[in-house]
Design a protein around this motif. Structure first.
Motif, PDB file in Angstrom:
ATOM      1  N   THR A  76       1.057  -1.427   0.188  1.00 53.44           N
ATOM      2  CA  THR A  76      -0.083  -0.112  -0.100  1.00 53.44           C
ATOM      3  C   THR A  76       0.852   1.265   0.192  1.00 53.44           C
ATOM      4  O   THR A  76       1.894   1.401   0.709  1.00 53.44           O
ATOM      5  N   ASN A  94      -0.982   4.338  -0.509  1.00 59.43           N
ATOM      6  CA  ASN A  94      -2.301   4.901  -0.729  1.00 59.43           C
ATOM      7  C   ASN A  94      -2.703   6.185   0.271  1.00 59.43           C
ATOM      8  O   ASN A  94      -3.822   6.573   0.179  1.00 59.43           O
ATOM      9  N   SER A 152      -4.020   5.617  -4.378  1.00 60.88           N
ATOM     10  CA  SER A 152      -5.132   6.563  -4.392  1.00 60.88           C
ATOM     11  C   SER A 152      -5.115   7.776  -5.083  1.00 60.88           C
ATOM     12  O   SER A 152      -5.967   8.331  -5.625  1.00 60.88           O
ATOM     13  N   SER A 176      -6.683   2.179  -5.217  1.00 62.73           N
ATOM     14  CA  SER A 176      -7.216   1.691  -3.886  1.00 62.73           C
ATOM     15  C   SER A 176      -8.757   2.014  -3.696  1.00 62.73           C
ATOM     16  O   SER A 176      -9.209   3.039  -4.469  1.00 62.73           O
TER      17      SER A 176
END
Length: 409
Positions: A65, A67, A96, A116
């Motif tokens: 991740t 994000n 994201s 994300s």
């Protein structure tokens, strides 16, 4: 038949290994920065490399991740970090922020990108936009129902992922300012204080004597606290809708939570694969999901707008019917002894339950209990204390021990 990938949370290296051993097809984790779970254990680069090595040796993928909603200051260190992840050989990064996506393309073009759930993809036009940006998977917003998911699947070819189990955010897929406003801990940078789960009273200033009825328990009222998601019964519909990955929430949860939930969904997916037409949710699966620390379960928005009982106030904030007591590290079949690393106190005379990789369970009464010098002891009271434990049948490493609360001293 394409069975969806089972994607498990890995808050630290131990949880990653447990997720793999108990049946995950892929795991997702966060580094020490740029991740939306700041209070998970998280991984150093060396630990990411070790996790990738462990997972890949067993045919399991690793996603990292990245994000957060990045600020200007984050952009200085991100390129180096992304290159390091590419060199380690992670299977994808989860982002994201469009700026972070651009940085991945510029600095680590070999890294696949998963979008994300924080990006709040709630319609097929948005999904098509992200597909055109080159993302290799879209993690859909948790606010979507089954028919909306089906429509998105019809309109795009990019693989789709959804959350099927775990904590639900009261805001749109995590976009919340409540924690930041009240505590200075920014949910959009991985440091949510879960202010939505605190105790509140509802008062209308200009209407004295008029009150909104609220459900509460002995500890208070939780007017914003969502129940936990569980879509176990909808696996046939998820497969039919063309979902490619089923994601379990829980990077800050215990190894017991990760292993138990992964084990249940692994069994469910395998049962569906073996005989789709006769798939049904087994009672033992629901019993297992009830043994981890959780809030009451809901299907969220999946089957349509949630009723108040599913998304409103809950009768009790957490259910903890079992205590996680230890992890089996080794087993000596000649002596029938397991080397156990303690996680909560347990003692002679208590009844413990064992969860084995593969999902089987059995119970026994603790009789033979010894320290590492093989001297008899009455209890294992110290955190991560290693003890030898007599067991009535063989077990595998990573088997977990737990105790029903009624057996607790």
């Amino acid at each position: 038949m394409d069975i969806p990938e089972l994607l498990a949370p890995a808050g630290d290296l131990e949880k990653l290994k447990a997720a793999v051993v108990f049946g995950a097809d892929a795991v997702y984790l966060g580094g020490k920065q740029f991740s939306l779970r700041e209070r998970a254990g998280n991984f150093t680069l060396e630990e990411i490399a070790a996790g990738v090595e462990f997972a890949h040796a067993r045919g399991v993928k690793v996603y990292v991740t990245v994000n957060i909603f990045a600020r200007n200051r984050d952009l200085d260190d991100l390129p180096i970090y992304l290159k390091q992840l590419e060199q380690i050989g992670v299977d994808a990064v989860i982002v994201s922020d469009p700026g972070v996506l651009t940085l991945v393309r510029e600095t680590a073009p070999g890294l696949p990108v998963h979008l994300s759930t924080q990006a709040n993809t709630t319609n097929w036009k948005a999904a098509r936009f992200w597909q055109e940006q080159g993302v290799s998977r879209i993690i859909l917003a948790r606010e979507l129902g089954l028919e909306e998911i089906r429509e998105i699947r019809r309109q795009v070819t990019v693989p789709l992922e959804i959350f099927v189990h775990g904590a639900m955010c009261i805001s749109y897929s995590g976009r919340c300012l409540l924690s930041s406003y009240m505590t200075g801990r920014d949910a959009n940078r991985g440091d949510c204080a879960q202010a939505c789960r605190w105790r509140y009273a509802l008062v209308e200033e200009k209407r004295p004597g008029e009150y909104f009825p609220l459900e509460e328990d002995s500890r208070g009222t939780y007017i914003l606290s969502s129940r936990d998601l569980c879509l176990l019964e909808y696996i046939p519909q998820l497969v039919e809708a063309g979902i490619n990955s089923l994601k379990i929430e829980g990077r800050v949860k215990s190894i017991h939570y990760v292993a138990t939930v992964v084990s249940v969904y692994r069994q469910a997916l395998d049962a569906y694969r073996a005989d789709p037409g006769r798939y049904r949710v087994r009672n033992r699966w629901l019993e297992e999901l009830g043994k981890v620390s959780h809030r009451e379960y809901t299907t969220g928005f999946f089957a349509g707008p949630p009723v108040r009982a599913a998304q409103g106030a809950v009768d009790s904030i957490y259910l903890r019917p079992y205590t996680f007591t230890g992890v089996v590290r080794e087993y000596d079949p000649a002596r029938g002894l397991a080397l156990v690393e303690q996680r909560n106190r347990f003692a002679r005379g208590e009844v413990l339950e064992v969860l084995l990789p593969g999902g089987e369970t059995f119970s026994f009464t603790v009789t033979g209990l010894y320290d590492e010098n093989m001297d008899p002891v009455d209890a294992a009271p110290h955190p991560r204390q290693r003890v030898f434990l007599s067991l009535p049948r063989p077990v595998l490493p990573w088997s977990l021990l737990r105790r029903r609360e009624e057996y607790k001293d």
